[in-house]
Scaffold this motif. Structure first.
Motif, PDB file in Angstrom:
ATOM      1  N   ILE A 197       0.893  -1.149   0.140  1.00 13.17           N
ATOM      2  CA  ILE A 197      -0.139   0.109  -0.107  1.00 13.17           C
ATOM      3  C   ILE A 197       0.988   1.256  -0.044  1.00 13.17           C
ATOM      4  O   ILE A 197       1.750   1.328   0.868  1.00 13.17           O
ATOM      5  CB  ILE A 197      -1.039   0.057   1.319  1.00 13.17           C
ATOM      6  N   GLY A 198       0.662   2.142  -0.746  1.00  9.57           N
ATOM      7  CA  GLY A 198       1.371   3.310  -1.041  1.00  9.57           C
ATOM      8  C   GLY A 198       1.095   4.260  -1.909  1.00  9.57           C
ATOM      9  O   GLY A 198       0.207   4.277  -2.915  1.00  9.57           O
ATOM     10  N   PHE A 199       1.719   5.334  -2.163  1.00 10.98           N
ATOM     11  CA  PHE A 199       1.572   6.462  -3.210  1.00 10.98           C
ATOM     12  C   PHE A 199       2.602   6.132  -4.091  1.00 10.98           C
ATOM     13  O   PHE A 199       2.027   5.579  -5.414  1.00 10.98           O
ATOM     14  CB  PHE A 199       1.850   7.752  -2.363  1.00 10.98           C
ATOM     15  N   ALA A 200       3.808   6.261  -4.264  1.00 11.91           N
ATOM     16  CA  ALA A 200       4.718   6.239  -5.132  1.00 11.91           C
ATOM     17  C   ALA A 200       5.202   4.561  -5.335  1.00 11.91           C
ATOM     18  O   ALA A 200       5.127   4.004  -4.098  1.00 11.91           O
ATOM     19  CB  ALA A 200       5.787   6.917  -5.025  1.00 11.91           C
ATOM     20  N   GLY A 201       5.368   4.056  -6.445  1.00 13.19           N
ATOM     21  CA  GLY A 201       5.939   2.841  -6.250  1.00 13.19           C
ATOM     22  C   GLY A 201       7.076   2.415  -6.079  1.00 13.19           C
ATOM     23  O   GLY A 201       7.963   3.242  -5.991  1.00 13.19           O
ATOM     24  N   PRO A 202       7.237   1.335  -5.328  1.00 16.77           N
ATOM     25  CA  PRO A 202       8.843   1.031  -4.894  1.00 16.77           C
ATOM     26  C   PRO A 202      10.089   1.105  -5.744  1.00 16.77           C
ATOM     27  O   PRO A 202      10.979   1.806  -5.525  1.00 16.77           O
ATOM     28  CB  PRO A 202       8.645  -0.391  -4.225  1.00 16.77           C
ATOM     29  N   ARG A 203       9.490   0.831  -6.878  1.00 14.66           N
ATOM     30  CA  ARG A 203      10.609   1.132  -7.990  1.00 14.66           C
ATOM     31  C   ARG A 203      11.160   2.377  -8.128  1.00 14.66           C
ATOM     32  O   ARG A 203      12.190   2.901  -8.441  1.00 14.66           O
ATOM     33  CB  ARG A 203      10.340   0.438  -9.376  1.00 14.66           C
ATOM     34  N   THR A 204      10.118   3.371  -8.343  1.00 16.34           N
ATOM     35  CA  THR A 204      10.079   4.773  -8.517  1.00 16.34           C
ATOM     36  C   THR A 204      11.062   5.244  -7.291  1.00 16.34           C
ATOM     37  O   THR A 204      11.871   6.182  -7.459  1.00 16.34           O
ATOM     38  CB  THR A 204       8.676   5.341  -8.601  1.00 16.34           C
ATOM     39  N   ILE A 205      10.626   5.047  -6.070  1.00 22.53           N
ATOM     40  CA  ILE A 205      11.221   5.499  -5.052  1.00 22.53           C
ATOM     41  C   ILE A 205      12.778   5.319  -4.878  1.00 22.53           C
ATOM     42  O   ILE A 205      13.583   5.785  -4.882  1.00 22.53           O
ATOM     43  CB  ILE A 205      10.571   5.059  -3.677  1.00 22.53           C
ATOM     44  N   LYS A 206      12.852   3.745  -5.364  1.00 20.40           N
ATOM     45  CA  LYS A 206      14.360   3.254  -5.416  1.00 20.40           C
ATOM     46  C   LYS A 206      15.029   4.041  -6.613  1.00 20.40           C
ATOM     47  O   LYS A 206      16.307   4.558  -6.341  1.00 20.40           O
ATOM     48  CB  LYS A 206      14.556   2.092  -5.605  1.00 20.40           C
TER      49      LYS A 206
END
Lengths: 303, 327
Positions: free
Chosen positions: A249-258
């Motif tokens: 659950i979240g706003f930005a996707g984990p890949r985007t954040i990374k």
């Protein structure tokens, strides 16, 4: 941070937010449709490997337990129709606005035309779009009910999802009915309908604001995954917010954040448990208890 | 005007402009030089008119991101008579990507909130290039409440690549604050005007984008996702950003056609970055005109109309329902 050192990358890497983790998920959906039509569900075969504990588990046993692993309680994907059967009293569901059909307002084409993508998704899932809305009973309590299916273009919200939800919320407002929305969306706002999808976030949130003002009870249930523009609109606006265990659950996707910050994400980041710890959800509810938990909350709120 | 090379598609204009600036620097000019200046001016204007009347979507994105494009602070200086910044979100911190405060414009006292990318390196680092964190949205929500309480119209200037994607942002509820902000704006009991002045980057933009009037500058864009993000997902490479830009239909003309924005504000010849003053004057006249219209309406009516305006957005097919086809 990476963006500060590199302005050009910030402009490009920052923006997938409302679309959440759609890239990873999109891959899954596409591969799924290419190889086996049921890949997103419990895999075919007598025995399946659980992605939670890697144990081989008996498929029938998993299905008997509402698609939950008997060894580790991993919650597998369930389709919108299965969800209705799990949560609503048998035979009580009456769908609404099934006659709304998606169209292709932008004449959008990536490597495939959106109009063709819609047809193939409809054939593959048996759904007309990613949300089913209607009314039904939960332990004999009548509710307005919606569920999004993360298998239909990542459970993303375009005009039809936005319109069906808005009509349902307006109906619930008029009928003074509790509202239950079970979200599953890796895609957030649907890119293929462009800005119209983004605006559905505002439209549905505005309808919820009216419903709230009229005293309506909204229980939002987050399932794996609930990301981007779905998380950043109706899914987060419940009077009560429940989540299934270990959902992303979240706003930005984990890949985007990374890609933006350039460091490994902490263990358990953006899971239901992470959100509970940070104060954004009220209860983590296992699938087995979901129906009774919803009924109990309705009773506490006197609806 | 500060000449800055930058936009590839403007190279020819830039060469002409450089030549023109050289000649204009000379103090005693021969009649021939005067004539050349006149001719060059004409050529620059013709070239700009040809380019800017027909920007393709990817060029529009580059203009919207131009480093000399006027930002919220520039408009505060040029279009407003006073700005009293209010910082506190009363929870966590002061996000420099979203500014808020009291402002005066013409005869109106207003509350203004806006994304600010920042002009200097320091400002840009502090604001993450205009990508707000949850504390930014919490800050502007608290100012919205204040505006509602004291009957100040709210003006929102939108200019962000998107809300910040980071660990802290997720920990502090990025999705939740954007949802909450839209939820509250939709019922805010004061007039609300939103203007996309540069980049309207998805949820981060919409988080301050629910208003009675939504306008967009001619060469700004407003999109569900960045062209790079979209290209990365659907074409599997950021290189296809120009293709994605065209597919997403997010230019001012498209936005009006899709019923998403009410007004398009014309930019000076060659884009807002060429003439901040003229752009600010245009924005000021739009805001004062619109404030005058909105203040004449009873607030209940305004809030109902705001609802209906967003309610209508979306395109779908409504098939005829057969009488007994309920399930």
């Amino acid at each position: 941070m990476a963006t500060v050192d590199n302005p050009s990358s910030s402009a490009s890497s920052n923006l997938d937010a409302v679309n959440g983790s759609s890239s990873a998920a999109e891959n899954g959906a596409e591969n799924g449709s290419a190889t086996s039509p049921k890949k997103r569900g419990v895999p075919e075969g007598l025995w399946i490997k659980c992605p939670g504990c890697s144990a081989s588990v008996y498929r029938k046993e998993v299905e008997r337990r509402a698609n939950v692993c008997p060894k580790c309680e991993h919650h597998f994907y369930v389709s919108a129709r299965e969800r209705i059967a799990q949560v609503l009293d048998e035979g009580t569901f009456e769908p609404m606005d099934e006659h709304l059909r998606p169209t292709d307002p932008l004449e959008f084409a990536d490597r495939k035309r959106y109009s063709e993508r819609l047809l193939s998704e409809q054939r593959r899932t048996g759904l007309t779009d990613a949300a089913i809305t209607g009314t039904g009973m939960i332990r004999a309590r009548r509710v307005a009910f919606a569920v999004t299916d993360s298998a239909f273009i990542m459970g993303s919200m375009g005009s039809v999802v936005g319109e069906r939800l808005t009509r349902l919320i307006e109906w619930a407002t008029r009928e003074n009915m509790p509202l239950i929305i079970i979200s599953g969306s890796g895609g957030g706002a649907r890119m293929h309908e462009g800005i119209l999808s983004l605006m559905q976030m505002a439209k549905v949130s505005a309808a919820l604001a009216r419903y709230d003002q009229a005293g309506g009870l909204f229980i939002s249930v987050l399932t794996n995954p609930t990301m981007g523009g779905v998380a950043a609109s109706f899914a987060s606006l419940g009077d009560l917010v429940f989540a299934e265990p270990k959902a992303l659950i979240g706003f930005a996707g984990p890949r985007t954040i990374k890609a933006t910050i350039g460091i490994e994400l902490p263990e358990g980041f953006q899971t239901s448990e992470f959100l509970l710890e940070h104060g954004y959800i009220d209860r983590i509810v296992t699938r087995k208890n979901l129906k009774s938990e919803i009924a109990r909350a309705i009773d506490y709120c006197g609806k | 005007m500060d000449l800055a090379p930058g936009l590839e598609f403007e190279r020819e204009v830039f060469l002409l402009e450089t030549q023109l600036a050289e000649l204009e620097k000379q103090t005693d000019r021969t009649p021939e030089a005067e004539e050349t200046i006149r001719r060059l001016r004409g050529e620059v204007n013709d070239a700009l008119r040809a380019l800017y009347s027909n920007l393709d979507p990817w060029q529009t994105v580059q203009v919207a991101r131009h480093k000399n494009r006027p930002y919220t602070r520039d408009y505060l200086n040029l279009a407003f008579d006073e700005f009293v910044e209010l910082h506190g979100d009363k929870h966590f911190g002061d996000d420099r990507a979203l500014l808020s405060g009291f402002a005066k414009i013409d005869r109106f006292k207003v509350m203004i909130v806006g994304h600010h990318k920042g002009r200097t390196y320091k400002e840009r680092a502090a604001s993450h290039f205009g990508c707000a964190h949850p504390e930014g949205y919490r800050k502007v929500m608290s100012k919205m409440r204040l505006a509602e309480k004291y009957k100040l119209p709210l003006i929102c200037l939108i200019d962000t690549p998107g809300a910040y994607p980071g660990i802290g942002a997720e920990e502090r509820g990025q999705a939740q604050v954007i949802a909450e902000s839209m939820f509250k704006m939709s019922r805010l009991q004061t007039p609300v005007i939103c203007v996309v002045i540069g980049e309207g980057g998805s949820g981060g933009a919409l988080g301050i984008g629910v208003g009675d009037r939504v306008a967009v500058l001619e060469h700004a864009y407003y999109s569900v996702i960045s062209p790079e993000g979209c290209a990365g997902i659907l074409w599997k490479s950021h290189q296809y950003a120009p293709k994605a830009a065209a597919a997403l239909r997010f230019t001012s003309r498209d936005l009006r056609g899709l019923g998403v924005v009410d007004d398009v504000l014309p930019e000076p010849l060659g884009g807002a970055h060429r003439d901040h003053r003229q752009m600010a004057a245009c924005l000021k006249s739009y805001l004062t005109r619109t404030l005058t219209q909105l203040e004449a309406k009873p607030i209940d009516e305004l809030v109902d109309e705001r609802y209906e305006k967003f309610r209508r957005i979306g395109q779908f097919i409504e098939e005829p329902v057969a009488p007994a086809a309920a399930s």
